[in-house]
Design an enzyme around this catalytic site. Structure first.
Site, PDB file in Angstrom:
ATOM      1  N   GLY A  15       6.769   2.791   9.395  1.00 23.72           N
ATOM      2  CA  GLY A  15       7.167   2.743  10.815  1.00 23.72           C
ATOM      3  C   GLY A  15       7.656   4.091  11.274  1.00 23.72           C
ATOM      4  O   GLY A  15       8.252   4.864  10.520  1.00 23.72           O
ATOM      5  N   ARG A  19      12.796   4.666  18.239  1.00 20.67           N
ATOM      6  CA  ARG A  19      14.038   4.972  18.957  1.00 20.67           C
ATOM      7  C   ARG A  19      14.495   6.420  18.746  1.00 20.67           C
ATOM      8  O   ARG A  19      15.358   6.911  19.455  1.00 20.67           O
ATOM      9  CB  ARG A  19      15.137   3.981  18.534  1.00 20.67           C
ATOM     10  N   GLY A 110      15.033   2.933   4.271  1.00 23.16           N
ATOM     11  CA  GLY A 110      14.927   4.402   4.292  1.00 23.16           C
ATOM     12  C   GLY A 110      15.804   5.064   5.332  1.00 23.16           C
ATOM     13  O   GLY A 110      15.987   6.278   5.299  1.00 23.16           O
ATOM     14  N   ALA A 378      19.209  56.364   6.643  1.00 19.11           N
ATOM     15  CA  ALA A 378      19.151  55.604   7.901  1.00 19.11           C
ATOM     16  C   ALA A 378      17.823  55.861   8.599  1.00 19.11           C
ATOM     17  O   ALA A 378      17.323  56.989   8.612  1.00 19.11           O
ATOM     18  CB  ALA A 378      20.293  56.024   8.799  1.00 19.11           C
ATOM     19  N   TYR A 385       1.800  48.038   6.969  1.00 16.21           N
ATOM     20  CA  TYR A 385       0.735  47.237   7.587  1.00 16.21           C
ATOM     21  C   TYR A 385      -0.155  48.141   8.432  1.00 16.21           C
ATOM     22  O   TYR A 385       0.336  48.876   9.301  1.00 16.21           O
ATOM     23  CB  TYR A 385       1.402  46.167   8.471  1.00 16.21           C
ATOM     24  N   SER A 403      17.014  60.685   6.044  1.00 21.20           N
ATOM     25  CA  SER A 403      17.026  59.805   7.216  1.00 21.20           C
ATOM     26  C   SER A 403      15.783  59.962   8.072  1.00 21.20           C
ATOM     27  O   SER A 403      15.153  61.020   8.089  1.00 21.20           O
ATOM     28  CB  SER A 403      18.240  60.118   8.085  1.00 21.20           C
ATOM     29  N   ALA A 421      14.636  64.828   5.497  1.00 20.30           N
ATOM     30  CA  ALA A 421      14.869  63.951   6.657  1.00 20.30           C
ATOM     31  C   ALA A 421      13.770  64.150   7.692  1.00 20.30           C
ATOM     32  O   ALA A 421      13.224  65.244   7.852  1.00 20.30           O
ATOM     33  CB  ALA A 421      16.230  64.269   7.271  1.00 20.30           C
TER      34      ALA A 421
HETATM   35  C1  UD1 Z   1      17.610  -3.686  10.074  1.00 28.75           C
HETATM   36  C2  UD1 Z   1      17.982  -5.146   9.763  1.00 28.75           C
HETATM   37  C3  UD1 Z   1      19.368  -5.448  10.330  1.00 28.75           C
HETATM   38  C4  UD1 Z   1      20.367  -4.480   9.752  1.00 28.75           C
HETATM   39  C5  UD1 Z   1      19.928  -3.028   9.945  1.00 28.75           C
HETATM   40  C6  UD1 Z   1      20.793  -2.119   9.130  1.00 28.75           C
HETATM   41  C7  UD1 Z   1      15.896  -6.441   9.696  1.00 28.75           C
HETATM   42  C8  UD1 Z   1      15.024  -7.381  10.419  1.00 28.75           C
HETATM   43  N1  UD1 Z   1      17.004  -6.045  10.332  1.00 28.75           N
HETATM   44  O1  UD1 Z   1      17.512  -3.556  11.483  1.00 28.75           O
HETATM   45  O2  UD1 Z   1      19.760  -6.781  10.020  1.00 28.75           O
HETATM   46  O3  UD1 Z   1      21.627  -4.696  10.348  1.00 28.75           O
HETATM   47  O4  UD1 Z   1      18.578  -2.826   9.522  1.00 28.75           O
HETATM   48  O5  UD1 Z   1      20.491  -0.752   9.378  1.00 28.75           O
HETATM   49  O6  UD1 Z   1      15.607  -6.097   8.566  1.00 28.75           O
HETATM   50  N2  UD1 Z   1      10.516  -0.749   8.271  1.00 28.75           N
HETATM   51  C9  UD1 Z   1       9.288  -0.879   7.638  1.00 28.75           C
HETATM   52  N3  UD1 Z   1       8.318  -1.633   8.208  1.00 28.75           N
HETATM   53  C10 UD1 Z   1       8.511  -2.331   9.356  1.00 28.75           C
HETATM   54  C11 UD1 Z   1       9.771  -2.214  10.003  1.00 28.75           C
HETATM   55  C12 UD1 Z   1      10.748  -1.425   9.420  1.00 28.75           C
HETATM   56  O7  UD1 Z   1       9.088  -0.265   6.582  1.00 28.75           O
HETATM   57  O8  UD1 Z   1       7.585  -3.011   9.803  1.00 28.75           O
HETATM   58  C13 UD1 Z   1      11.550   0.110   7.671  1.00 28.75           C
HETATM   59  C14 UD1 Z   1      11.959   1.230   8.603  1.00 28.75           C
HETATM   60  O9  UD1 Z   1      11.224   2.419   8.336  1.00 28.75           O
HETATM   61  C15 UD1 Z   1      13.438   1.416   8.301  1.00 28.75           C
HETATM   62  C16 UD1 Z   1      13.874   0.057   7.754  1.00 28.75           C
HETATM   63  O10 UD1 Z   1      12.710  -0.654   7.415  1.00 28.75           O
HETATM   64  O11 UD1 Z   1      13.654   2.400   7.302  1.00 28.75           O
HETATM   65  C17 UD1 Z   1      14.694  -0.724   8.764  1.00 28.75           C
HETATM   66  O12 UD1 Z   1      13.930  -0.892   9.952  1.00 28.75           O
HETATM   67  P1  UD1 Z   1      14.570  -0.765  11.412  1.00 28.75           P
HETATM   68  O13 UD1 Z   1      13.495  -1.012  12.387  1.00 28.75           O
HETATM   69  O14 UD1 Z   1      15.376   0.451  11.522  1.00 28.75           O
HETATM   70  O15 UD1 Z   1      15.523  -2.048  11.402  1.00 28.75           O
HETATM   71  P2  UD1 Z   1      16.875  -2.233  12.195  1.00 28.75           P
HETATM   72  O16 UD1 Z   1      16.549  -2.634  13.588  1.00 28.75           O
HETATM   73  O17 UD1 Z   1      17.734  -1.083  12.002  1.00 28.75           O
HETATM   74 MG    MG Z   2      17.419   0.779  11.228  1.00 26.59          MG
END
Ligand code: UD1
Ligand code: MG
Length: 454
Positions: A15, A19, A110, A378, A385, A403, A421
């Site tokens: 993803g 945001r 992540g 200096a 080049y 210099s 120099a």
């Molecule tokens: C998520 C949790 C929420 C928690 C919060 C903590 C879920 C549904 N919600 O929300 O309960 O409080 O984290 O930070 O899990 N990702 C994927 N594939 C996807 C969607 C997301 O790999 O399809 C990965 C993203 O890269 C990210 C992580 O999962 O690293 C969390 O996704 P994000 O969309 O940030 O979830 P939050 O809305 O923060």
């Molecule tokens: Mg998150």
């Protein structure tokens, strides 16, 4: 308690992170100079998880290359989530990379980079099919809420909360420790009938027979969803790093104004002044003193060296007892051996300066080899080049360059040679020779007075 050695880590990192409003994938945004994802992989490594599976979106070759290089020794695997259908779907993709040798799975996001091994320890102490980290927070907006009913837990996402649920201040961190079989089973049963039409990994909490929340400090579990979160998280990480180095004996004369990357290594009795920024794989050896403000990246600073203010170093090696700056610029490939002096407005690129050599003011030394005990006056410029190719300038030991000299490369100044120099030197200069390369001065007696009376 430590994790068992058949615990795998699944790091969800597919993803874009919409945001963030950035072309860079969220997990590659640097936090204290290191991408978010690297902090999370590091944590999995400290927990001896094996394998460590990172779930990525298609076309993430750059991320894979970066991680494979940075964690070359780690039991890293990659799994691809074809479409961003939610964290539950990402976990499903990651599970495919595991085999039967795995008994337990540590799930990490992540974008949650501040977690410490202590929190994972707390998680391993919990006895349940699914143990998950939670935290109490004054403003829970955006986080999944931990809802308890008759000793059963469920997580409700912000967008799915009722008015009552929205007021709950206990939030889900996105860190779970599960039995593999339980996780496989729960993930297979996830549905996407929710506000975001996503498969929520969080639903595994309600699906498991037993689930236990483990509360930790909110700072541990802060997630990064936008640039504002990143600033907050980075500040906390920065304070932790500064504190770690202070306790290890580094002297920061003004801790609030320095910036230290997560990979920087310090020796003993290092002093960093106001406004020093040190990044990348920089190593600063015992007794070195960096006056601020300075920017140092991927460089080595030798024992007892001094770097004075307003200097900029990148991919440079500074030997012990060298003095650099103020206002010096060491570009990639600059290598100062011991006791070298590089002063104000001196730029050095892809060049070595031998023991005790000096370029104290206003010089450009590029693509050069300077021997020991040379003096570069200096205004000396290596003309390296020709508009098409770079050429080398070689100064053997004990060369003196007066210099305002231009050294037109390729050119060699043999040992002990002396450049007058103001010379332009385009031919090699033999050992111990004096070379002039300038127009001869002519003097007309009384002519100035004559001009004035005209
Ligand atoms: C998520 C949790 C929420 C928690 C919060 C903590 C879920 C549904 N919600 O929300 O309960 O409080 O984290 O930070 O899990 N990702 C994927 N594939 C996807 C969607 C997301 O790999 O399809 C990965 C993203 O890269 C990210 C992580 O999962 O690293 C969390 O996704 P994000 O969309 O940030 O979830 P939050 O809305 O923060
Ligand atoms: Mg998150």
């Amino acid at each position: 308690m430590a994790l068992t050695n058949n615990t795998a880590a699944l790091i969800l990192a597919a993803g874009q992170g919409k945001r963030m409003r950035s072309a860079l994938p969220k997990i590659l945004h640097p936090c204290c100079d290191v991408p978010l994802i690297a902090h999370v992989v590091n944590l999995a490594l400290t927990q001896q998880c094996s394998p460590i599976v990172v779930v990525l979106s298609p076309g993430s070759n750059d991320i894979q290359d970066y991680l494979s290089k940075r964690f070359a020794q780690a039991p890293l695997r990659f799994a691809i989530q074809e479409k961003p259908l939610g964290t539950g779907d990402a976990a499903k993709a990651g599970l495919k990379a595991l085999d039967h040798s795995t008994l337990k799975v540590l799930l990490l996001y992540g974008d949650v980079p501040l977690l410490t091994p202590q929190s994972i320890d707390a998680l391993t102490d919990a006895v349940a099919q699914v143990a998950f980290l939670t935290a109490h927070v004054n403003d829970p907006t955006g986080y999944g809420r931990v809802i308890e009913k008759q000793n059963r837990f469920k997580i409700v996402e912000d967008k799915d909360c009722s008015e009552d649920e929205r007021r709950v201040q206990q939030v889900n961190a996105g860190v779970y420790l599960c039995d593999l079989a339980v996780l496989q089973n729960a993930v297979a049963r996830l549905e996407n009938n929710n506000a975001q039409n996503e498969f929520y990994l969080t639903d595994i909490v309600a699906l498991a027979d037993t689930a236990t929340p483990v509360a930790v400090d909110f700072n541990e579990v802060r997630g990064v969803n936008n640039q504002e979160d990143l600033v907050t998280v980075e500040q906390i990480m920065r304070q932790r790093l500064v504190r770690k180095h202070l306790l290890n004996g580094v002297r920061f004369t003004s801790p609030d104004t320095i910036f230290v990357g997560a990979d920087v290594v310090f020796g003993n009795d290092v002093v960093l002044g106001v406004g020093v920024q040190v990044y990348g794989k920089t190593k600063i050896a015992d007794g070195a003193r960096i006056e601020g403000p300075c920017i140092i990246r991927d460089s080595q600073i030798g024992q007892n060296a001094r770097v004075y203010g307003f200097s900029h170093l990148e991919n440079a090696i500074v030997g012990s007892d060298c003095h650099v700056g103020p206002f010096a610029r060491l570009r990639p490939g600059a290598k100062l051996e011991e006791q070298v002096r590089v002063g104000n407005f001196v730029e050095i690129k892809n060049a070595t300066l031998g023991l005790g050599s000096k370029a104290n003011h206003l010089a450009y030394i590029g693509d050069a080899e300077v021997g020991e005990q040379c003096n570069i006056g200096a205004g000396t410029i290596t003309c390296n080049y020709d508009g098409k190719n770079k050429h080398r300038t070689i100064l053997r030991n004990h060369v003196f360059v007066g210099s305002n000299s231009t050294l037109v490369a390729p050119v060699t100044l043999e040992e002990g040679s002396y450049i007058a120099a103001g010379s332009t030197i385009s031919h090699d200069v033999p050992k111990d020779a004096l070379a002039f390369g300038r127009a001869r001065q002519s003097v007309r007696e009384g002519y100035a007075a004559k001009l004035k009376n005209k």
